[in-house]
Design a protein around this motif. Structure first.
Motif, mmCIF file in Angstrom:
data_model
loop_
_atom_site.group_PDB
_atom_site.id
_atom_site.type_symbol
_atom_site.label_atom_id
_atom_site.label_comp_id
_atom_site.label_asym_id
_atom_site.label_seq_id
_atom_site.Cartn_x
_atom_site.Cartn_y
_atom_site.Cartn_z
ATOM 1 N N TRP A 1 -37.456 -68.521 -14.082
ATOM 2 C CA TRP A 1 -38.748 -68.116 -13.518
ATOM 3 C C TRP A 1 -39.550 -69.279 -12.942
ATOM 4 O O TRP A 1 -40.318 -69.093 -11.987
ATOM 5 N N TYR A 2 -39.380 -70.463 -13.511
ATOM 6 C CA TYR A 2 -40.228 -71.596 -13.121
ATOM 7 C C TYR A 2 -39.425 -72.834 -12.723
ATOM 8 O O TYR A 2 -39.964 -73.941 -12.707
ATOM 9 N N GLU B 1 -50.327 -77.788 -9.695
ATOM 10 C CA GLU B 1 -49.592 -77.578 -10.949
ATOM 11 C C GLU B 1 -49.779 -78.762 -11.892
ATOM 12 O O GLU B 1 -49.973 -78.575 -13.102
ATOM 13 N N ASN C 1 -48.724 -67.328 -18.253
ATOM 14 C CA ASN C 1 -47.464 -66.580 -18.229
ATOM 15 C C ASN C 1 -46.299 -67.457 -18.670
ATOM 16 O O ASN C 1 -45.382 -66.994 -19.356
ATOM 17 N N LEU C 2 -46.333 -68.711 -18.254
ATOM 18 C CA LEU C 2 -45.295 -69.655 -18.680
ATOM 19 C C LEU C 2 -45.328 -69.834 -20.198
ATOM 20 O O LEU C 2 -44.277 -69.800 -20.860
ATOM 21 N N VAL D 1 -55.724 -68.565 -10.385
ATOM 22 C CA VAL D 1 -54.324 -68.223 -10.100
ATOM 23 C C VAL D 1 -53.385 -69.144 -10.874
ATOM 24 O O VAL D 1 -52.417 -68.692 -11.499
ATOM 25 N N MET D 2 -53.675 -70.449 -10.849
ATOM 26 C CA MET D 2 -52.841 -71.405 -11.552
ATOM 27 C C MET D 2 -52.937 -71.204 -13.068
ATOM 28 O O MET D 2 -51.943 -71.356 -13.791
ATOM 29 N N THR E 1 -40.914 -75.438 -10.169
ATOM 30 C CA THR E 1 -42.306 -75.847 -10.379
ATOM 31 C C THR E 1 -42.352 -77.203 -11.070
ATOM 32 O O THR E 1 -41.371 -77.640 -11.691
ATOM 33 N N GLU F 1 -53.498 -68.377 -14.645
ATOM 34 C CA GLU F 1 -52.709 -67.190 -14.974
ATOM 35 C C GLU F 1 -51.221 -67.517 -14.982
ATOM 36 O O GLU F 1 -50.472 -67.081 -15.869
ATOM 37 N N ASP F 2 -50.792 -68.290 -14.013
ATOM 38 C CA ASP F 2 -49.392 -68.688 -13.942
ATOM 39 C C ASP F 2 -48.993 -69.524 -15.156
ATOM 40 O O ASP F 2 -47.910 -69.333 -15.735
ATOM 41 N N TYR F 3 -49.862 -70.421 -15.555
ATOM 42 C CA TYR F 3 -49.566 -71.278 -16.706
ATOM 43 C C TYR F 3 -49.561 -70.467 -18.004
ATOM 44 O O TYR F 3 -48.722 -70.709 -18.892
#
Length: 380
Positions: free
Chosen positions: A367-368, A319, A346-347, A339-340, A371, A342-344
């Motif tokens: 949601w985060y 992260e 979305n954030l 994957v990371m 993290t 995509e997660d970022y």
């Protein structure tokens, strides 16, 4: 006939009060105060004796019940006033569990030394008045269990229970710390991490304990920011005196690192003189806690050199690298993980949906909240 009913009612009141008190005392001591009492005994005995959870709860409860029997032989309060004979026992239970949270430095009852005599004088006066009323106005109830005297006594017992909870140590974070230290003594590192797991409350000592437990499980870089971070890297270890254990031997902690510091020093200074995976994880996590992303990347690169495998890094390191690559135009370590990424993204999409800062922070936390993204941008 009326005398026998009143005698039976009085006996029922006595037994019910005794059962309620014994149950409350045992449960309070065994389930809620055991770790705190263990800490108090450790401090008061200089670590020479140890508190046994079951034996302590039983012994204290028995002694307090004996105290009530002695008080009852003096005042002989029946029916409506019988619960008052439990006041000294309830006070004893409260004072036993009134452990100050800074017990590692000193043990103190504070202002209770002054209040105890005054409270007892008031209690004796109330008992004398109730006894006088009892003699001139005996109860005339004709029922046994669901009687007016029974519920009066239950109300008095309940109010005294509330008093015990008010006087006793109910500081949640302190209880989490003492529970975690009890688990550490058994090498139950996961149990130490479970203490207060769902709570957002923490302090520097609890943070230190959790970091140590995570390090012993090899999960410091994987789960550190799953817990509240309330102190900087200077509180990671007890090397500078900013954080403390109460019961856990500090030598056991230093054995995990391989060396004890010769003098008080900052954890970062101590860790810089060590080698090994635990010391390195502490260093890297300390840099993340202090939000020193560039230093984190430099230390991560220098620790592994050409052998750095960024695909095998712990979650929070991934992260941090993802965040670093989005914040720096020319990153020293280029990191792209689908994957990371995509997660970022979305954030970022979530943040754009909420222009109000307070609302945005609440939604991101939902949601985060566990993290490094959330910690770096939103945590205090």
């Amino acid at each position: 006939m009326s005398g026998r009913l009143n005698q039976k009612s009085n006996s029922t009141v006595r037994w019910t009060c005794a059962i309620v008190f014994i149950a409350f005392s045992f449960l309070w001591l065994y389930f809620f105060q055991a770790d705190v009492l263990a800490a108090a005994q450790h401090v008061l005995s200089g670590g020479k004796t140890h508190y046994n959870r079951l034996f302590g709860a039983v012994l204290i409860t028995v002694l307090l019940q004996v105290l009530q029997l002695l008080v009852n032989t003096v005042f002989r309060l029946t029916n409506r006033g019988h619960a008052l004979t439990y006041f000294p026992s309830m006070m004893g239970l409260a004072l036993i569990s009134a452990i100050n949270t800074d017990i590692a430095q000193s043990y103190s009852w504070g202002f209770w030394w002054i209040l105890i005599p005054l409270v007892l004088i008031v209690w004796v006066g109330i008992c004398l008045v109730v006894k006088y009323i009892q003699n001139v106005e005996p109860d005339k109830n004709t029922t046994v269990f669901f009687s007016r005297p029974m519920w009066i006594n239950m109300l008095v017992i309940f109010l005294m229970m509330v008093g015990v909870a008010a006087v006793g140590n109910t500081n949640a974070v302190f209880h989490y710390r003492m529970r975690a230290e009890t688990c550490l003594l058994r090498s139950d590192f996961e149990g130490a991490l479970d203490a207060g797991w769902e709570s957002l409350e923490s302090d520097a000592d609890l943070q230190m304990i959790r970091m140590y437990a995570l390090a012993r499980r090899g999960e410091l870089g994987e789960r550190l920011f799953h817990y509240p971070i309330v102190a900087g890297s200077s509180a990671m270890l007890p090397t500078a005196g900013a954080t403390h254990f109460v019961r856990y031997p500090i030598d056991s902690l230093y054995r995990a690192f391989g060396a004890r510091p010769a003098r008080p020093m900052l954890p970062t200074t101590y860790l810089s003189r060590l080698s090994g995976p635990i010391a390195l994880d502490y260093e890297l996590c300390g840099l993340l806690i202090d939000r020193r992303l560039d230093d984190f990347v430099d230390r991560l690169g220098s620790s592994a050199g050409d052998s750095l495998d960024i695909t095998q890094l712990p979650l929070h390191y991934r992260e941090a690298l993802t965040l670093y690559n989005h914040l720096r135009r020319h990153p020293k370590i280029v990191y792209r993980n689908p994957v990371m990424e995509e997660d970022y993204r979305n954030l970022q999409d979530l943040e754009r949906k909420y222009p109000d800062a307070t609302e945005r922070k609440g939604k991101v936390e939902d949601w985060y909240g566990r993290t490094y993204y959330y910690y770096y941008n939103y945590a205090k």
